[in-house]
Design a protein around this motif. Structure first.
Motif, PDB file in Angstrom:
ATOM      1  N   ARG A 171       0.829  -1.208   0.000  1.00  0.00           N
ATOM      2  CA  ARG A 171       0.000   0.000   0.000  1.00  0.00           C
ATOM      3  C   ARG A 171       0.862   1.257   0.000  1.00  0.00           C
ATOM      4  O   ARG A 171       0.584   2.213  -0.735  1.00  0.00           O
ATOM      5  N   LEU A 172       1.901   1.266   0.817  1.00  0.00           N
ATOM      6  CA  LEU A 172       2.748   2.447   0.900  1.00  0.00           C
ATOM      7  C   LEU A 172       3.468   2.687  -0.417  1.00  0.00           C
ATOM      8  O   LEU A 172       3.516   3.815  -0.926  1.00  0.00           O
ATOM      9  N   PHE A 173       4.007   1.615  -1.022  1.00  0.00           N
ATOM     10  CA  PHE A 173       4.721   1.794  -2.280  1.00  0.00           C
ATOM     11  C   PHE A 173       3.777   2.295  -3.374  1.00  0.00           C
ATOM     12  O   PHE A 173       4.142   3.173  -4.171  1.00  0.00           O
ATOM     13  N   ALA A 174       2.571   1.753  -3.425  1.00  0.00           N
ATOM     14  CA  ALA A 174       1.597   2.195  -4.433  1.00  0.00           C
ATOM     15  C   ALA A 174       1.262   3.677  -4.276  1.00  0.00           C
ATOM     16  O   ALA A 174       0.950   4.362  -5.259  1.00  0.00           O
ATOM     17  N   ALA A 175       1.356   4.188  -3.052  1.00  0.00           N
ATOM     18  CA  ALA A 175       1.040   5.592  -2.797  1.00  0.00           C
ATOM     19  C   ALA A 175       2.157   6.535  -3.238  1.00  0.00           C
ATOM     20  O   ALA A 175       1.906   7.721  -3.476  1.00  0.00           O
ATOM     21  N   VAL A 176       3.390   6.029  -3.361  1.00  0.00           N
ATOM     22  CA  VAL A 176       4.512   6.909  -3.683  1.00  0.00           C
ATOM     23  C   VAL A 176       5.121   6.631  -5.056  1.00  0.00           C
ATOM     24  O   VAL A 176       6.032   7.345  -5.490  1.00  0.00           O
ATOM     25  N   VAL A 177       4.639   5.618  -5.773  1.00  0.00           N
ATOM     26  CA  VAL A 177       5.303   5.178  -7.000  1.00  0.00           C
ATOM     27  C   VAL A 177       5.326   6.245  -8.086  1.00  0.00           C
ATOM     28  O   VAL A 177       6.242   6.271  -8.922  1.00  0.00           O
ATOM     29  N   THR A 178       4.368   7.148  -8.099  1.00  0.00           N
ATOM     30  CA  THR A 178       4.324   8.158  -9.160  1.00  0.00           C
ATOM     31  C   THR A 178       5.167   9.396  -8.851  1.00  0.00           C
ATOM     32  O   THR A 178       5.208  10.329  -9.663  1.00  0.00           O
ATOM     33  N   ARG A 179       5.851   9.402  -7.737  1.00  0.00           N
ATOM     34  CA  ARG A 179       6.601  10.604  -7.366  1.00  0.00           C
ATOM     35  C   ARG A 179       7.928  10.744  -8.102  1.00  0.00           C
ATOM     36  O   ARG A 179       8.459  11.850  -8.212  1.00  0.00           O
ATOM     37  N   ARG A 180       8.490   9.639  -8.549  1.00  0.00           N
ATOM     38  CA  ARG A 180       9.817   9.690  -9.164  1.00  0.00           C
ATOM     39  C   ARG A 180       9.784   8.976 -10.512  1.00  0.00           C
ATOM     40  O   ARG A 180       9.353   7.829 -10.597  1.00  0.00           O
ATOM     41  N   PRO A 181      10.267   9.613 -11.579  1.00  0.00           N
ATOM     42  CA  PRO A 181      10.325   8.929 -12.874  1.00  0.00           C
ATOM     43  C   PRO A 181      11.146   7.644 -12.789  1.00  0.00           C
ATOM     44  O   PRO A 181      12.147   7.575 -12.064  1.00  0.00           O
ATOM     45  N   GLY A 182      10.700   6.648 -13.528  1.00  0.00           N
ATOM     46  CA  GLY A 182      11.401   5.373 -13.553  1.00  0.00           C
ATOM     47  C   GLY A 182      10.811   4.321 -12.643  1.00  0.00           C
ATOM     48  O   GLY A 182      11.008   3.124 -12.875  1.00  0.00           O
ATOM     49  N   ARG A 183      10.103   4.740 -11.603  1.00  0.00           N
ATOM     50  CA  ARG A 183       9.496   3.759 -10.714  1.00  0.00           C
ATOM     51  C   ARG A 183       8.374   3.035 -11.460  1.00  0.00           C
ATOM     52  O   ARG A 183       7.671   3.629 -12.268  1.00  0.00           O
ATOM     53  N   TYR A 184       8.196   1.774 -11.163  1.00  0.00           N
ATOM     54  CA  TYR A 184       7.167   1.000 -11.855  1.00  0.00           C
ATOM     55  C   TYR A 184       6.322   0.221 -10.860  1.00  0.00           C
ATOM     56  O   TYR A 184       6.776  -0.107  -9.754  1.00  0.00           O
ATOM     57  N   GLU A 185       5.086  -0.028 -11.254  1.00  0.00           N
ATOM     58  CA  GLU A 185       4.178  -0.775 -10.385  1.00  0.00           C
ATOM     59  C   GLU A 185       4.699  -2.194 -10.190  1.00  0.00           C
ATOM     60  O   GLU A 185       5.270  -2.796 -11.101  1.00  0.00           O
ATOM     61  N   ARG A 186       4.461  -2.719  -9.007  1.00  0.00           N
ATOM     62  CA  ARG A 186       4.972  -4.043  -8.658  1.00  0.00           C
ATOM     63  C   ARG A 186       3.827  -5.040  -8.540  1.00  0.00           C
ATOM     64  O   ARG A 186       2.853  -4.792  -7.834  1.00  0.00           O
ATOM     65  N   ASP A 187       3.981  -6.161  -9.220  1.00  0.00           N
ATOM     66  CA  ASP A 187       2.973  -7.202  -9.104  1.00  0.00           C
ATOM     67  C   ASP A 187       3.374  -8.213  -8.034  1.00  0.00           C
ATOM     68  O   ASP A 187       4.385  -8.053  -7.336  1.00  0.00           O
ATOM     69  N   GLN A 188       2.593  -9.240  -7.915  1.00  0.00           N
ATOM     70  CA  GLN A 188       2.826 -10.271  -6.895  1.00  0.00           C
ATOM     71  C   GLN A 188       4.218 -10.869  -7.012  1.00  0.00           C
ATOM     72  O   GLN A 188       4.892 -11.102  -6.007  1.00  0.00           O
ATOM     73  N   HIS A 189       4.671 -11.118  -8.244  1.00  0.00           N
ATOM     74  CA  HIS A 189       5.955 -11.779  -8.436  1.00  0.00           C
ATOM     75  C   HIS A 189       7.116 -10.880  -7.984  1.00  0.00           C
ATOM     76  O   HIS A 189       8.102 -11.377  -7.437  1.00  0.00           O
ATOM     77  N   VAL A 190       6.993  -9.579  -8.221  1.00  0.00           N
ATOM     78  CA  VAL A 190       8.043  -8.661  -7.781  1.00  0.00           C
ATOM     79  C   VAL A 190       8.147  -8.663  -6.260  1.00  0.00           C
ATOM     80  O   VAL A 190       9.241  -8.761  -5.689  1.00  0.00           O
ATOM     81  N   TRP A 191       7.015  -8.579  -5.588  1.00  0.00           N
ATOM     82  CA  TRP A 191       7.044  -8.586  -4.124  1.00  0.00           C
ATOM     83  C   TRP A 191       7.521  -9.934  -3.586  1.00  0.00           C
ATOM     84  O   TRP A 191       8.215  -9.988  -2.553  1.00  0.00           O
ATOM     85  N   ASP A 192       7.191 -11.009  -4.257  1.00  0.00           N
ATOM     86  CA  ASP A 192       7.707 -12.317  -3.834  1.00  0.00           C
ATOM     87  C   ASP A 192       9.240 -12.296  -3.822  1.00  0.00           C
ATOM     88  O   ASP A 192       9.872 -12.830  -2.900  1.00  0.00           O
ATOM     89  N   GLY A 193       9.833 -11.687  -4.843  1.00  0.00           N
ATOM     90  CA  GLY A 193      11.284 -11.626  -4.911  1.00  0.00           C
ATOM     91  C   GLY A 193      11.879 -10.721  -3.855  1.00  0.00           C
ATOM     92  O   GLY A 193      12.907 -11.052  -3.248  1.00  0.00           O
ATOM     93  N   ILE A 194      11.259  -9.567  -3.605  1.00  0.00           N
ATOM     94  CA  ILE A 194      11.776  -8.637  -2.598  1.00  0.00           C
ATOM     95  C   ILE A 194      11.783  -9.278  -1.218  1.00  0.00           C
ATOM     96  O   ILE A 194      12.735  -9.117  -0.443  1.00  0.00           O
ATOM     97  N   LEU A 195      10.734 -10.006  -0.899  1.00  0.00           N
ATOM     98  CA  LEU A 195      10.574 -10.562   0.443  1.00  0.00           C
ATOM     99  C   LEU A 195      11.097 -11.984   0.568  1.00  0.00           C
ATOM    100  O   LEU A 195      10.993 -12.592   1.646  1.00  0.00           O
ATOM    101  N   ALA A 196      11.681 -12.529  -0.502  1.00  0.00           N
ATOM    102  CA  ALA A 196      12.248 -13.877  -0.428  1.00  0.00           C
ATOM    103  C   ALA A 196      13.356 -13.910   0.628  1.00  0.00           C
ATOM    104  O   ALA A 196      14.209 -13.021   0.670  1.00  0.00           O
ATOM    105  N   ASP A 197      13.359 -14.953   1.449  1.00  0.00           N
ATOM    106  CA  ASP A 197      14.289 -14.956   2.575  1.00  0.00           C
ATOM    107  C   ASP A 197      14.834 -16.343   2.873  1.00  0.00           C
ATOM    108  O   ASP A 197      15.058 -16.702   4.032  1.00  0.00           O
ATOM    109  N   GLU A 198      15.041 -17.125   1.815  1.00  0.00           N
ATOM    110  CA  GLU A 198      15.737 -18.390   2.007  1.00  0.00           C
ATOM    111  C   GLU A 198      17.232 -18.107   2.182  1.00  0.00           C
ATOM    112  O   GLU A 198      17.710 -16.999   1.921  1.00  0.00           O
ATOM    113  N   GLU A 199      17.960 -19.111   2.596  1.00  0.00           N
ATOM    114  CA  GLU A 199      19.390 -18.921   2.846  1.00  0.00           C
ATOM    115  C   GLU A 199      20.104 -18.378   1.612  1.00  0.00           C
ATOM    116  O   GLU A 199      20.970 -17.496   1.720  1.00  0.00           O
ATOM    117  N   HIS A 200      19.753 -18.868   0.423  1.00  0.00           N
ATOM    118  CA  HIS A 200      20.437 -18.421  -0.788  1.00  0.00           C
ATOM    119  C   HIS A 200      20.056 -16.999  -1.178  1.00  0.00           C
ATOM    120  O   HIS A 200      20.714 -16.392  -2.038  1.00  0.00           O
TER     121      HIS A 200
END
Length: 410
Positions: A171-200
């Motif tokens: 929610r917070l990212f969606a509220a600020v994404v239009t403030r800076r050029p280059g930022r792009y909307e994030r789908d489920q797969h993008v957030w899965d990668g950001i929050l991935a927390d396996e050992e590797h």
């Protein structure tokens, strides 16, 4: 030789991934491979075949990206570009890139963007360096802020589990994404990668950690980070913190989150990557020399359809200029275009008028997100100015604040 090119289906993924692994010299963990596969748009893959062998590959993510002025437009996010070492310098990459740009145009996307694994590659296909980033290390004990740092007594910090707070981050990212050029909307797969927390996923650091800043109305910012515990031979703590992401809706939340990151117990050094070149932390530090920064290119942009791309963004100053565009990869762009723009809007039309300025299409890509490189390119002799002042007028109009940053590799 010519190499037939076509998209693949999901059953052909192992061969596609194998070309990338060979080209990048990287062996992903099974979970990483599955995440990448799940995010792949198979109808947007392209593979060049040598018989039954996949000789080269590429793909596109369908992105919605912010351009100067806060408008969001569809952008072809080019990714997964690789050629087998056995097939380099045979025209495989050129064929793939040309076909890909035609496909992007057919889908109605006037702009393509990518992260360049090697900065020498993409200029010849019309991509220009459109955003830069900073990476820096800060000595915690020399990180005092200036007087009158923004503050709000209503703000509170809360340590949270990253997985449990995902909805707050989104929610917070969606509220600020239009403030800076280059930022792009994030789908489920993008957030899965950001929050991935396996050992590797940790790269030798600790587990993913998070803190929220908010008040009674809701979340106003968050920080994601990892730490690495260490003590010197005298038992003095010398731990480090790696900031993954810090986003805030307002200056008070921004300052509070940074202060929390910099004041963590047992930490002596903080490092951050993929930060904008105009990051507010530079202004907050009382001694800005303590921010030891290195610069790198970040997002590369290609105008697939010059007229549509130039009219999609906003301009910082009035400009009326005839630009002769050189483009031997997308010939529909080659020619003279009259750009008439001010702070209320823009129009770009094909004309036969004498040009004020001749530019390679990559130069327009480098300026598109507002990073302001046209002046430097003129000084370097990469642009040809026919009307004195035309380059400065166009550079002034296309420059933008804040500076662009995609912020996350795609």
């Amino acid at each position: 030789m010519t190499y037939p090119i076509r998209p693949i289906d999901e059953s052909e993924w192992p061969g596609f991934a194998g070309v990338l692994a060979e080209g990048f010299g990287w062996t992903p963990q099974p979970a990483q491979d599955e995440r990448f596969k799940a995010a792949t748009e198979f109808d947007r893959t392209l593979v060049a075949f040598d018989g039954t062998t996949m000789a080269g590959v590429t793909s596109v993510f369908s992105l919605t990206m912010t351009v100067p002025g806060g408008r969001q437009i569809p952008v072809g996010g080019v990714t997964a570009v690789g050629v087998l070492p056995s097939h380099r310098r045979r025209g495989v990459l050129s064929a793939l890139m040309r076909r890909q740009l035609s496909d992007i145009r057919e889908r109605g996307e006037s702009v393509a963007a990518l992260y360049a694994s090697e900065s020498l590659i993409y200029g010849r296909f019309g991509y220009g360096r459109a955003a830069s980033e900073l990476s820096y290390r800060i000595d915690k004990h020399r990180s005092a802020f200036v007087r009158d740092t923004p503050a709000d007594p209503a703000l509170r910090l809360r340590v949270v589990s990253p997985a449990a707070a995902r909805a707050d981050f989104e929610r917070l990212f969606a509220a600020v994404v239009t403030r800076r050029p280059g930022r792009y909307e994030r789908d489920q797969h993008v957030w899965d990668g950001i929050l991935a927390d396996e050992e590797h996923d940790r790269d030798g650091w600790g587990s993913l950690r998070a803190v929220l800043a908010g008040d009674d109305r809701g979340v106003r910012g968050y920080a994601l980070f990892r730490t690495k515990s260490a003590w010197d031979r005298d038992g003095v703590p010398s731990g480090e913190l790696r900031l993954i992401e810090l986003e805030a809706a307002d200056p008070a939340a921004y300052a509070l989150l940074w202060r929390n990151v910099l004041d963590r117990d047992l930490i002596t050094k903080v490092e951050a990557h993929a930060r904008p070149v105009d990051d507010g932390l530079v202004a907050l530090l009382a001694d800005s020399r303590q921010l030891r920064a290195t610069w790198s290119d970040e997002l590369w942009v290609r105008l697939v359809e010059v007229d549509k791309a130039l009219t999609a963004r906003a301009y910082a100053a009035p400009v009326d200029v005839v630009v002769e565009v050189e483009d031997d990869v997308c010939p529909w762009n080659a020619g003279r275009w009259r750009l008439t723009a001010d702070t209320s809007g823009a129009e770009c039309k094909a004309v036969d008028d004498e040009p004020d300025l001749t530019v390679p299409v990559a130069a327009l890509g480098s300026a598109y997100m507002g990073d302001g490189l046209l002046g430097a390119q003129l000084d370097a002799g990469l642009l040809r100015e026919h009307a004195p002042g035309a380059a400065l007028a166009l550079a002034t109009a296309m420059a933008w604040s804040p500076k662009p940053l995609a912020g996350l590799v795609f």
